[in-house]
Design a protein around this motif. Structure first.
Motif, short mmCIF file in Angstrom:
data_model
loop_
_atom_site.label_atom_id
_atom_site.label_comp_id
_atom_site.label_asym_id
_atom_site.label_seq_id
_atom_site.Cartn_x
_atom_site.Cartn_y
_atom_site.Cartn_z
N PRO A 37 -14.23 9.25 37.06
CA PRO A 37 -13.92 8.60 38.33
C PRO A 37 -14.30 7.13 38.38
CG PRO A 37 -14.80 10.79 38.72
CD PRO A 37 -14.94 10.53 37.26
N VAL A 38 -15.49 6.79 37.89
CA VAL A 38 -15.92 5.39 37.95
C VAL A 38 -15.07 4.50 37.04
CG1 VAL A 38 -17.70 5.44 36.15
CG2 VAL A 38 -17.98 3.94 38.15
N GLN A 39 -14.54 5.05 35.96
CA GLN A 39 -13.61 4.29 35.12
C GLN A 39 -12.24 4.17 35.77
OE1 GLN A 39 -14.01 6.91 31.68
NE2 GLN A 39 -14.90 5.24 30.48
N ALA A 40 -11.87 5.15 36.55
CA ALA A 40 -10.55 5.14 37.18
C ALA A 40 -10.47 4.15 38.33
CB ALA A 40 -10.20 6.55 37.68
N VAL A 41 -11.56 4.00 39.08
CA VAL A 41 -11.53 3.23 40.32
C VAL A 41 -11.00 1.80 40.16
CG1 VAL A 41 -13.07 2.13 42.01
CG2 VAL A 41 -13.15 4.60 41.67
N PRO A 42 -11.43 1.03 39.16
CA PRO A 42 -10.91 -0.35 39.06
C PRO A 42 -9.41 -0.42 38.83
CG PRO A 42 -12.87 -0.06 37.70
CD PRO A 42 -12.44 1.30 38.13
N ARG A 43 -8.83 0.66 38.35
CA ARG A 43 -7.40 0.67 38.04
C ARG A 43 -6.55 1.09 39.23
NH1 ARG A 43 -10.72 1.93 33.95
NH2 ARG A 43 -10.26 1.03 31.91
N ILE A 44 -7.19 1.38 40.35
CA ILE A 44 -6.45 1.79 41.55
C ILE A 44 -5.89 0.58 42.29
CG2 ILE A 44 -6.69 2.92 43.80
CD1 ILE A 44 -8.75 4.77 42.55
N ALA A 45 -6.58 -0.54 42.25
CA ALA A 45 -6.15 -1.74 42.98
C ALA A 45 -4.72 -2.10 42.60
CB ALA A 45 -7.09 -2.90 42.65
N PRO A 46 -3.92 -2.56 43.56
CA PRO A 46 -4.27 -2.95 44.93
C PRO A 46 -4.11 -1.83 45.97
CG PRO A 46 -2.03 -3.63 44.49
CD PRO A 46 -2.53 -2.96 43.22
N THR A 47 -3.96 -0.59 45.54
CA THR A 47 -3.83 0.51 46.50
C THR A 47 -5.10 0.62 47.34
OG1 THR A 47 -2.42 1.72 44.95
CG2 THR A 47 -3.44 2.99 46.72
N PRO A 48 -4.99 0.69 48.67
CA PRO A 48 -6.19 0.80 49.51
C PRO A 48 -7.01 2.04 49.16
CG PRO A 48 -4.28 0.25 50.84
CD PRO A 48 -3.76 0.57 49.48
N LEU A 49 -8.32 1.88 49.14
CA LEU A 49 -9.22 2.96 48.73
C LEU A 49 -10.37 3.07 49.72
CD1 LEU A 49 -10.48 5.03 46.73
CD2 LEU A 49 -11.46 3.07 45.51
N LEU A 50 -10.64 4.30 50.17
CA LEU A 50 -11.78 4.60 51.03
C LEU A 50 -12.65 5.63 50.34
CD1 LEU A 50 -13.35 4.51 53.72
CD2 LEU A 50 -11.75 6.23 54.61
N ILE A 51 -13.93 5.33 50.19
CA ILE A 51 -14.91 6.24 49.59
C ILE A 51 -15.85 6.70 50.69
CG2 ILE A 51 -16.78 6.45 47.91
CD1 ILE A 51 -15.35 4.02 46.45
N VAL A 52 -15.96 8.01 50.88
CA VAL A 52 -16.78 8.58 51.96
C VAL A 52 -17.82 9.49 51.32
CG1 VAL A 52 -16.78 9.93 54.08
CG2 VAL A 52 -14.78 8.51 53.51
N HIS A 53 -19.07 9.37 51.76
CA HIS A 53 -20.12 10.20 51.17
C HIS A 53 -21.22 10.40 52.20
CE1 HIS A 53 -21.12 11.75 47.10
NE2 HIS A 53 -22.34 11.84 47.61
N GLY A 54 -21.79 11.59 52.22
CA GLY A 54 -22.89 11.90 53.12
C GLY A 54 -24.24 11.56 52.52
N ASP A 55 -25.18 11.11 53.36
CA ASP A 55 -26.50 10.78 52.83
C ASP A 55 -27.37 12.01 52.62
OD1 ASP A 55 -27.24 11.44 55.43
OD2 ASP A 55 -28.16 9.50 55.88
N ARG A 56 -26.83 13.21 52.98
CA ARG A 56 -27.53 14.47 52.70
C ARG A 56 -26.71 15.36 51.77
NH1 ARG A 56 -30.28 16.23 58.54
NH2 ARG A 56 -31.46 14.29 58.84
N ASP A 57 -25.88 14.75 50.97
CA ASP A 57 -25.08 15.51 50.01
C ASP A 57 -26.00 16.17 48.99
OD1 ASP A 57 -23.40 16.15 47.65
OD2 ASP A 57 -21.83 15.09 48.76
N GLY A 58 -25.94 17.50 48.92
CA GLY A 58 -26.81 18.23 48.02
C GLY A 58 -26.33 18.29 46.59
N TYR A 59 -25.08 17.87 46.33
CA TYR A 59 -24.51 17.92 44.99
C TYR A 59 -24.64 16.57 44.27
CZ TYR A 59 -22.35 22.45 45.96
OH TYR A 59 -22.13 23.78 46.23
N PHE A 60 -24.19 15.51 44.94
CA PHE A 60 -24.17 14.18 44.31
C PHE A 60 -24.94 13.19 45.17
CE2 PHE A 60 -20.01 16.20 43.29
CZ PHE A 60 -20.27 16.47 41.95
N PRO A 61 -26.07 12.66 44.69
CA PRO A 61 -26.84 11.70 45.48
C PRO A 61 -26.10 10.38 45.64
CG PRO A 61 -27.78 11.96 43.29
CD PRO A 61 -26.71 12.99 43.41
N LEU A 62 -26.70 9.46 46.39
CA LEU A 62 -26.01 8.26 46.82
C LEU A 62 -25.70 7.27 45.70
CD1 LEU A 62 -27.75 7.53 50.24
CD2 LEU A 62 -25.50 8.51 49.82
#
Length: 296
Positions: free
Chosen positions: A225-250
């Protein structure tokens, strides 16, 4: 688990023919380029009949659920229902999940499933497609957006696809997604790895979660995913994450946001846990508003 280029062909066995039919949810099976049948549902949404918001008629959300979800799970249906206030919605079960065919590759070949659903959404007459993914689905929408481009271009040196026309997204929302593969830093992720990598875990997945998991390891390892993200532009991108996510920290959403640069937007949600179960109606309404705004 990869064994060829990401595919692009979507074939639906059902299409709406009348205004009356289009008010009723449609259910059909799509076929991916590698021949997997994908159980899919289309809800037009009452908002598209609102004369005061004609632009919403063009908008469709394609929802990519998390691992062990499927199109009939209550949490997936709740997300779909919330988004129908903003536009039409296509939901589907990833391969190996629910009534779809094949076996789950836990985010690798699933880009083919999403591409089939996006192409179907465009066949149904929608000009703007916003992909919304949760957890595993969140990683899939990021890789899909990097691989399927509106101009048909490919990124040299990375996994490719054939003929992306019609299978691209116009905006991307990734919720509770990992930034990198093989993360085992939390107890839930260690349990998930047991489910995926151990024969007894895959039996639990099949009979306990209605999820059939492929036994083969990734070969080659797909674009992260982190390698893919720079290649998404110029498509608008929104990243949403909870600060109490038990699977993936911030550090995961922050890595994604840093990779996105100026073209990405990060929402860190106070008190939110993981994926669809933790996405409240207010958050889903904000996501819907964001998607509508991307169309100008």
């Amino acid at each position: 688990m990869s064994n060829g280029p990401a595919g692009h062909v979507a074939r639906s066995t059902l299409r709406p023919h009348s205004e009356t039919t289009r008010r009723t949810p449609l259910r059909t099976f799509l076929h991916t380029d590698d021949g997997v049948t994908i159980d899919s549902v289309y809800d037009l949404g009452a908002v598209v009949y609102d004369a005061s918001r004609p632009s919403a008629r063009d908008l469709v959300f394609v929802v990519a659920h998390g691992f062990t979800g499927d199109v009939d799970r209550p949490h997936v249906r709740r997300v779909a229902q919330a988004l129908t206030r903003h536009g039409a919605v296509v939901t589907f079960s990833f391969r190996g999940h629910g009534a779809s065919g094949g076996r789950s590759t836990v985010g690798d070949r699933e880009v083919l499933d999403l591409a089939a659903a996006v192409r179907w959404a465009r066949e149904l007459g929608h000009a703007r497609v916003v992909t919304v993914g949760f957890s595993m689905g969140g990683s899939v929408v990021l890789r899909h957006a990097a691989l399927y481009r509106a101009d048909g271009s490919e990124h040299e040196g990375h996994e490719g696809h054939e003929g992306s026309a019609g299978a691209h997204s116009d905006a991307v929302v990734s919720v509770s997604a990992p930034a990198r593969w093989y993360y085992r830093g939390t107890a839930p992720m260690r349990k998930l790895h047991w489910l995926v990598t151990r024969p007894e875990g895959r039996l639990v997945g099949r009979y306990g979660f209605r999820t059939r998991i492929h036994h083969r390891e990734w070969d080659p390892v797909p674009l992260s995913p982190v390698q893919a993200v720079p290649r998404i532009a110029p498509t608008p991108l929104l990243i949403v994450h909870g600060d109490r996510d038990g699977y993936f920290p911030l550090d995961h959403p922050r890595m994604l946001a840093q990779a996105a640069g100026d073209h990405g937007e990060l929402w860190l949600e106070p008190g939110m846990g993981h994926a669809e179960h933790a996405a409240g109606d207010a958050l889903l309404a904000r996501i819907g508003d964001w998607a509508v705004a991307q169309g100008g």
